[in-house]
Design a protein around this motif. Structure first.
Motif, PDB file in Angstrom:
ATOM      1  N   UNK A 157       9.889  86.272   6.917  1.00 35.53           N
ATOM      2  CA  UNK A 157      10.077  87.117   5.918  1.00 35.53           C
ATOM      3  C   UNK A 157      10.165  86.606   4.603  1.00 35.53           C
ATOM      4  N   UNK A 158       9.592  87.583   3.760  1.00 33.60           N
ATOM      5  CA  UNK A 158       9.460  87.095   2.276  1.00 33.60           C
ATOM      6  C   UNK A 158      11.107  86.664   1.708  1.00 33.60           C
ATOM      7  N   UNK A 159      11.937  87.527   2.303  1.00 36.92           N
ATOM      8  CA  UNK A 159      13.214  87.010   1.588  1.00 36.92           C
ATOM      9  C   UNK A 159      13.811  85.480   2.042  1.00 36.92           C
TER      10      UNK A 159
ATOM     11  N   UNK B 243      27.328  84.858   7.015  1.00 39.04           N
ATOM     12  CA  UNK B 243      28.144  83.870   6.342  1.00 39.04           C
ATOM     13  C   UNK B 243      27.618  82.787   5.654  1.00 39.04           C
ATOM     14  N   UNK B 244      26.643  82.285   6.154  1.00 38.68           N
ATOM     15  CA  UNK B 244      26.109  80.986   5.671  1.00 38.68           C
ATOM     16  C   UNK B 244      25.486  81.463   4.213  1.00 38.68           C
ATOM     17  N   UNK B 245      24.939  82.498   4.155  1.00 40.82           N
ATOM     18  CA  UNK B 245      24.356  83.262   2.763  1.00 40.82           C
ATOM     19  C   UNK B 245      25.717  83.321   1.929  1.00 40.82           C
ATOM     20  N   UNK B 246      26.397  83.853   2.598  1.00 42.28           N
ATOM     21  CA  UNK B 246      27.826  84.077   1.717  1.00 42.28           C
ATOM     22  C   UNK B 246      28.287  82.787   1.171  1.00 42.28           C
ATOM     23  N   UNK B 247      28.332  81.872   2.128  1.00 41.32           N
ATOM     24  CA  UNK B 247      28.835  80.418   1.677  1.00 41.32           C
ATOM     25  C   UNK B 247      27.888  80.034   0.711  1.00 41.32           C
ATOM     26  N   UNK B 248      26.676  80.131   0.826  1.00 43.11           N
ATOM     27  CA  UNK B 248      25.940  79.508  -0.291  1.00 43.11           C
ATOM     28  C   UNK B 248      25.982  80.352  -1.589  1.00 43.11           C
ATOM     29  N   UNK B 249      26.104  81.414  -1.902  1.00 40.82           N
ATOM     30  CA  UNK B 249      26.360  82.503  -2.791  1.00 40.82           C
ATOM     31  C   UNK B 249      27.685  81.998  -3.637  1.00 40.82           C
ATOM     32  N   UNK B 250      28.638  81.970  -2.835  1.00 38.32           N
ATOM     33  CA  UNK B 250      30.108  81.335  -3.420  1.00 38.32           C
ATOM     34  C   UNK B 250      29.783  79.845  -3.959  1.00 38.32           C
ATOM     35  N   UNK B 251      29.126  79.052  -3.367  1.00 42.61           N
ATOM     36  CA  UNK B 251      29.193  77.626  -3.759  1.00 42.61           C
ATOM     37  C   UNK B 251      28.321  77.673  -5.139  1.00 42.61           C
ATOM     38  N   UNK B 252      27.146  78.578  -5.036  1.00 45.96           N
ATOM     39  CA  UNK B 252      26.264  78.354  -6.157  1.00 45.96           C
ATOM     40  C   UNK B 252      26.954  79.246  -7.356  1.00 45.96           C
ATOM     41  N   UNK B 253      28.029  80.213  -7.301  1.00 44.79           N
ATOM     42  CA  UNK B 253      28.727  80.950  -7.970  1.00 44.79           C
ATOM     43  C   UNK B 253      27.557  82.265  -8.413  1.00 44.79           C
ATOM     44  N   UNK B 254      26.651  82.504  -7.397  1.00 49.79           N
ATOM     45  CA  UNK B 254      25.709  83.574  -7.899  1.00 49.79           C
ATOM     46  C   UNK B 254      25.786  84.844  -6.503  1.00 49.79           C
ATOM     47  N   UNK B 255      25.306  85.798  -6.795  1.00 50.65           N
ATOM     48  CA  UNK B 255      25.316  87.153  -5.914  1.00 50.65           C
ATOM     49  C   UNK B 255      24.385  86.593  -4.706  1.00 50.65           C
ATOM     50  N   UNK B 256      24.583  87.325  -3.605  1.00 51.43           N
ATOM     51  CA  UNK B 256      23.628  87.449  -2.331  1.00 51.43           C
ATOM     52  C   UNK B 256      22.481  88.075  -3.008  1.00 51.43           C
ATOM     53  N   UNK B 257      22.523  88.947  -3.604  1.00 49.81           N
ATOM     54  CA  UNK B 257      21.212  89.764  -3.917  1.00 49.81           C
ATOM     55  C   UNK B 257      20.492  88.881  -4.829  1.00 49.81           C
ATOM     56  N   UNK B 258      21.169  87.917  -5.357  1.00 48.49           N
ATOM     57  CA  UNK B 258      20.144  86.823  -6.341  1.00 48.49           C
ATOM     58  C   UNK B 258      19.522  85.974  -5.501  1.00 48.49           C
ATOM     59  N   UNK B 259      20.295  85.430  -4.692  1.00 48.35           N
ATOM     60  CA  UNK B 259      19.793  84.394  -3.635  1.00 48.35           C
ATOM     61  C   UNK B 259      18.713  84.944  -2.854  1.00 48.35           C
TER      62      UNK B 259
ATOM     63  N   UNK C 253      16.453  87.343  -3.794  1.00 46.46           N
ATOM     64  CA  UNK C 253      15.613  87.940  -4.741  1.00 46.46           C
ATOM     65  C   UNK C 253      15.711  89.388  -4.948  1.00 46.46           C
ATOM     66  N   UNK C 254      16.881  90.123  -4.611  1.00 48.10           N
ATOM     67  CA  UNK C 254      16.941  91.564  -5.010  1.00 48.10           C
ATOM     68  C   UNK C 254      17.424  91.484  -6.388  1.00 48.10           C
ATOM     69  N   UNK C 255      18.033  90.520  -7.143  1.00 49.18           N
ATOM     70  CA  UNK C 255      18.663  90.621  -8.537  1.00 49.18           C
ATOM     71  C   UNK C 255      17.789  89.446  -9.155  1.00 49.18           C
ATOM     72  N   UNK C 256      17.634  89.699 -10.399  1.00 51.20           N
ATOM     73  CA  UNK C 256      17.025  88.713 -11.465  1.00 51.20           C
ATOM     74  C   UNK C 256      18.172  87.745 -12.007  1.00 51.20           C
ATOM     75  N   UNK C 257      19.348  88.541 -12.066  1.00 49.42           N
ATOM     76  CA  UNK C 257      20.604  87.826 -12.874  1.00 49.42           C
ATOM     77  C   UNK C 257      21.539  87.306 -11.825  1.00 49.42           C
ATOM     78  N   UNK C 258      21.732  86.018 -11.932  1.00 49.30           N
ATOM     79  CA  UNK C 258      22.922  85.496 -11.026  1.00 49.30           C
ATOM     80  C   UNK C 258      24.165  85.964 -11.550  1.00 49.30           C
TER      81      UNK C 258
END
Length: 121
Positions: A2-4, A50-66, A68-73
């Motif tokens: 999948x592209x995501x 859970x793993x995607x959420x962990x990454x988002x929290x670690x990098x302080x970005x949104x899941x949408x950003x991770x 590709x659904x949002x261009x702004x973190x």
């Protein structure tokens, strides 16, 4: 694949590089796990929320950003968010009468601000 998943892998790599670490190290430090990227790309496994959420929290970005659904973190707004949180915390500690006085004072300051006077003239 999948592209995501590709976008997710690329964003993890980019964000890890910005932190000065490798993507594997970032996955380990975030709690997503050492084999997160290789399982997702090499084995075509869907990543757990859970793993995607962990990454988002670690990098302080949104899941949408991770993914590709949002261009702004969310990290781009984090300094503003922290300032607003601080101000809100202070405001919430005030007595109702003091809240009214502060709001009235802020409105007066904004009305008197030179930029506002120029736009009215």
């Amino acid at each position: 694949m999948d592209s995501y998943k590709q976008i997710l892998a690329e964003n993890v790599h980019q964000l890890a590089t910005q932190k000065g670490i490798g993507k594997t190290e970032a996955c380990v430090k975030s709690g997503a796990g050492r084999s997160f990227i290789s399982n997702m790309i090499g084995k075509d496994q869907d990543p757990s929320f859970d793993k995607v959420l962990n990454l988002a929290e670690y990098f302080n970005v949104s899941i949408d950003y991770l993914v590709g659904r949002s261009e702004k973190s969310s990290g781009e707004l984090s300094s503003i968010d922290e300032e607003l949180k601080y101000l809100l915390d202070l405001y919430q500690k005030l007595h109702e009468d003091d809240k009214i006085r502060i709001i009235t004072k802020m409105e007066t300051i904004i009305e008197d601000y030179p930029e506002n006077k120029e736009s009215v003239s």
